[in-house]
Design an enzyme around this catalytic site. Structure first.
Site, short mmCIF file in Angstrom:
data_model
loop_
_atom_site.label_atom_id
_atom_site.label_comp_id
_atom_site.label_asym_id
_atom_site.label_seq_id
_atom_site.Cartn_x
_atom_site.Cartn_y
_atom_site.Cartn_z
N CYS A 13 0.83 -1.22 0.00
CA CYS A 13 0.00 0.00 0.00
C CYS A 13 0.86 1.27 0.00
CB CYS A 13 -0.95 0.02 1.20
SG CYS A 13 -2.13 -1.35 1.22
N ASP A 125 -1.62 3.41 8.29
CA ASP A 125 -1.80 2.20 7.48
C ASP A 125 -3.24 2.18 6.93
OD1 ASP A 125 -2.05 -0.32 6.51
OD2 ASP A 125 -1.43 -1.34 8.35
P1 4NP Z 1 1.33 -1.31 3.85
O1 4NP Z 1 -0.11 -1.86 4.31
O2 4NP Z 1 2.24 -1.52 5.03
O3 4NP Z 1 1.07 0.14 3.60
O4 4NP Z 1 1.72 -2.10 2.63
C1 4NP Z 1 -0.30 -3.13 4.85
C2 4NP Z 1 -0.48 -4.20 4.02
C3 4NP Z 1 -0.72 -5.45 4.57
C4 4NP Z 1 -0.74 -5.61 5.95
C5 4NP Z 1 -0.54 -4.52 6.78
C6 4NP Z 1 -0.31 -3.28 6.22
N1 4NP Z 1 -1.00 -6.88 6.52
O5 4NP Z 1 -1.10 -6.97 7.75
O6 4NP Z 1 -1.11 -7.86 5.78
#
Ligand code: 4NP
Length: 161
Positions: A13, A125
């Site tokens: 993300c 997040d």
């Molecule tokens: P990112 O978001 O750190 O911005 O890529 C996430 C994607 C997946 C997860 C957590 C945050 N996950 O827990 O799978």
């Protein structure tokens, strides 16, 4: 050539958006060739996956195409980069633990370069959030990437967030 890595939790993300936005801004500024840009996650759940479809859609709405496959950052990778930009403070502390003493100075928070951060240095997040959350994240990342590019161009990386 400066080697830069944007780092979040899952590398599907936030950090792929940051990689795409920074590359785009550097190209527009005519200095794309000065940077080698990657992104990575501190977690390994999504290794090999394309960026999240909501991240791709949000970036596409701003004219930026995201591609690439998620990778997990390992301690041995830290040497490859001049600068590691953590998308939030948890990720920054994971990176600092992973780093050898002499490598810690190259770990920074991306929002240190966001002029509107006002001391909140986390890009939240958006994984369990809405499309509006993705747009808000995009806006923070774009502001911070503009600040970062300015700082790197002038050699002043003190940050302003
Ligand atoms: P990112 O978001 O750190 O911005 O890529 C996430 C994607 C997946 C997860 C957590 C945050 N996950 O827990 O799978």
């Amino acid at each position: 050539m400066q080697r830069i890595c944007f780092v979040c939790l899952g590398n599907i993300c936030r950090s792929p958006i940051a990689e795409g936005v920074f590359e785009h801004l550097a190209e527009l500024a005519g200095c794309g060739a000065e940077f080698q840009v990657e992104s990575a996650g501190v977690g390994g759940w999504h290794v090999g996956e394309a960026p999240d479809s909501r991240a791709r859609k949000t970036a596409a709405a701003h004219g930026i195409r995201l591609d690439g496959a998620a990778q997990q950052l390992r301690a041995r990778d830290l040497d490859r980069f001049d600068l590691l930009l953590a998308l939030d403070t948890d990720v920054a502390s994971d990176l600092r633990q992973m780093a050898a003493h002499g490598q810690r100075g190259k770990i920074r928070l991306l929002r240190e370069f966001d002029p509107l951060a006002r001391g909140d240095l986390d890009v939240p997040d958006p994984y369990y959030g809405s499309m509006q959350d993705f747009e808000n994240v995009y806006q923070m990342i774009e502001r911070a990437c503009r600040g970062l590019l300015d700082s790197l161009s002038t050699g002043d990386t003190d940050g302003r967030g």
